[in-house]
Design a protein around this motif. Structure first.
Motif, PDB file in Angstrom:
ATOM      1  N   SER A   1      45.608  36.923  31.050  1.00  0.00           N
ATOM      2  CA  SER A   1      46.362  37.499  29.931  1.00  0.00           C
ATOM      3  C   SER A   1      47.073  36.455  29.084  1.00  0.00           C
ATOM      4  CB  SER A   1      47.394  38.501  30.462  1.00  0.00           C
ATOM      5  OG  SER A   1      48.301  37.876  31.355  1.00  0.00           O
ATOM      6  N   ALA A   2      47.135  35.197  29.562  1.00  0.00           N
ATOM      7  CA  ALA A   2      47.876  34.158  28.837  1.00  0.00           C
ATOM      8  C   ALA A   2      47.405  33.958  27.401  1.00  0.00           C
ATOM      9  CB  ALA A   2      47.815  32.841  29.608  1.00  0.00           C
TER      10      ALA A   2
ATOM     11  N   ALA B   1      50.374  45.151  27.657  1.00  0.00           N
ATOM     12  CA  ALA B   1      51.168  43.951  27.884  1.00  0.00           C
ATOM     13  C   ALA B   1      51.561  43.847  29.358  1.00  0.00           C
ATOM     14  CB  ALA B   1      52.418  43.971  27.015  1.00  0.00           C
ATOM     15  N   PRO B   2      51.392  42.671  29.957  1.00  0.00           N
ATOM     16  CA  PRO B   2      51.889  42.458  31.318  1.00  0.00           C
ATOM     17  C   PRO B   2      53.383  42.158  31.281  1.00  0.00           C
ATOM     18  CG  PRO B   2      50.888  40.454  30.513  1.00  0.00           C
ATOM     19  CD  PRO B   2      50.725  41.481  29.408  1.00  0.00           C
TER      20      PRO B   2
ATOM     21  N   ARG C   1      59.438  43.821  20.541  1.00  0.00           N
ATOM     22  CA  ARG C   1      58.580  45.001  20.379  1.00  0.00           C
ATOM     23  C   ARG C   1      57.140  44.556  20.129  1.00  0.00           C
ATOM     24  NH1 ARG C   1      61.475  49.701  19.732  1.00  0.00           N
ATOM     25  NH2 ARG C   1      63.727  49.393  19.436  1.00  0.00           N
ATOM     26  N   VAL C   2      56.211  45.135  20.872  1.00  0.00           N
ATOM     27  CA  VAL C   2      54.796  44.818  20.715  1.00  0.00           C
ATOM     28  C   VAL C   2      54.003  46.122  20.666  1.00  0.00           C
ATOM     29  CG1 VAL C   2      55.010  42.602  21.910  1.00  0.00           C
ATOM     30  CG2 VAL C   2      54.381  44.657  23.205  1.00  0.00           C
TER      31      VAL C   2
ATOM     32  N   TYR D   1      42.764  42.374  28.467  1.00  0.00           N
ATOM     33  CA  TYR D   1      43.677  41.239  28.351  1.00  0.00           C
ATOM     34  C   TYR D   1      44.050  40.934  26.903  1.00  0.00           C
ATOM     35  CZ  TYR D   1      42.967  40.163  33.280  1.00  0.00           C
ATOM     36  OH  TYR D   1      42.948  40.228  34.640  1.00  0.00           O
ATOM     37  N   LEU D   2      43.144  41.166  25.983  1.00  0.00           N
ATOM     38  CA  LEU D   2      43.411  40.769  24.602  1.00  0.00           C
ATOM     39  C   LEU D   2      44.263  41.764  23.837  1.00  0.00           C
ATOM     40  CD1 LEU D   2      40.126  39.165  23.226  1.00  0.00           C
ATOM     41  CD2 LEU D   2      42.320  38.077  23.653  1.00  0.00           C
ATOM     42  N   LEU D   3      43.946  43.030  23.936  1.00  0.00           N
ATOM     43  CA  LEU D   3      44.564  44.002  23.041  1.00  0.00           C
ATOM     44  C   LEU D   3      45.287  45.140  23.737  1.00  0.00           C
ATOM     45  CD1 LEU D   3      41.698  44.400  20.418  1.00  0.00           C
ATOM     46  CD2 LEU D   3      43.773  43.032  20.204  1.00  0.00           C
ATOM     47  N   SER D   4      44.935  45.412  24.967  1.00  0.00           N
ATOM     48  CA  SER D   4      45.353  46.672  25.545  1.00  0.00           C
ATOM     49  C   SER D   4      46.816  46.695  25.983  1.00  0.00           C
ATOM     50  CB  SER D   4      44.449  47.018  26.722  1.00  0.00           C
ATOM     51  OG  SER D   4      44.824  48.246  27.310  1.00  0.00           O
TER      52      SER D   4
END
Length: 240
Positions: free
Chosen positions: A186-187, A143-144, A107-108, A138-141
């Motif tokens: 996104s890594a 999840a890929p 869960r994220v 990429y940092l907060l928004s």
């Protein structure tokens, strides 16, 4: 149009299955507790998506699944005229045949795509990104990777509405199936800590980057949307 059409029907392919006991957030229809996601592993021209596999959502009761086959009944296909059997893989796009793997859900917390935020928040984020070496996206928004629920990333097209075909209610993301779990951008945020020691381009790294081996769109993600009023109203799709 399809660039090839099988001479006879081919079996749909199992993509994923989820139990209500594991993911109660899925809007299971009353009397069901098992969702099986299948699709035809060939290109179909789908509205607002273009070429993609055609998904099928099957809502069931787990207690009704009593005879579980040891081997899937779709390994071979016999033509109606009794011709030689042909492996299903030869009748399908390899990119649409998922490699079997075990789910380890985590869960994220996600946040909406910037275009979905009020204008004053978009302005604040733009100013913050001007002073940052990384992107909010990429940092907060969002999840890929493959995921249940969450938010859609509208990075490939302008954001558009996806109303339910039955009642007109705006649909919500159910399942995202991605061509990779993360990428170079996104890594730093979304690559699992347990995998960061793996060297790029090695087989071990590639297996964690693309665990399902699916290739959707132009190395994109296919998201299945459901009506929040009733999962039985059907679904809508995007590819981003």
């Amino acid at each position: 149009m399809l660039d090839r059409v099988p001479e006879s029907p081919i079996p749909v392919v199992g993509v994923a299955q989820f139990y209500a006991r594991d993911i109660p957030e899925i809007p299971f229809p009353e009397g069901t507790d098992l969702l099986q996601v299948l699709w035809c592993p060939n290109d179909h021209e789908l509205e607002a998506v273009g070429s993609a596999p055609a998904p099928l959502l099957v809502w069931r009761r787990a207690t009704d699944v009593t005879d579980v086959l040891a081997e899937p009944p779709m390994r071979d296909h016999t033509t109606p005229d009794g011709g030689p059997e042909t492996p299903v893989a030869d009748l399908s796009y390899e990119d649409y045949l998922p490699r079997p793997c075990v789910l380890h859900p985590e869960r994220v917390a996600e946040y909406p795509f910037p275009e979905e935020l009020p204008e004053h928040l978009q302005t604040a984020l733009d100013a913050w990104e001007d002073d940052s070496e990384h992107s909010y996206q990429y940092l907060l928004s969002i999840a890929p990777g493959c995921k249940i629920g969450g938010w859609e990333s509208w990075h490939a097209t302008d954001m558009y509405e996806l109303p339910c075909d039955v009642c007109g209610t705006e649909t919500e993301p159910l399942l995202q199936l991605d061509s990779s779990e993360w990428d170079g951008g996104s890594a730093p945020r979304w690559r699992p800590l347990e995998e960061r020691h793996l060297e790029w381009s090695t087989p071990e790294c590639q297996e964690t980057l693309e665990p399902t081996t699916l290739q959707l769109g132009r190395y994109a993600a296919l998201t299945i949307f459901l009506c929040p009023r009733s999962a039985e109203h059907g679904h809508r799709l995007t590819i981003q």
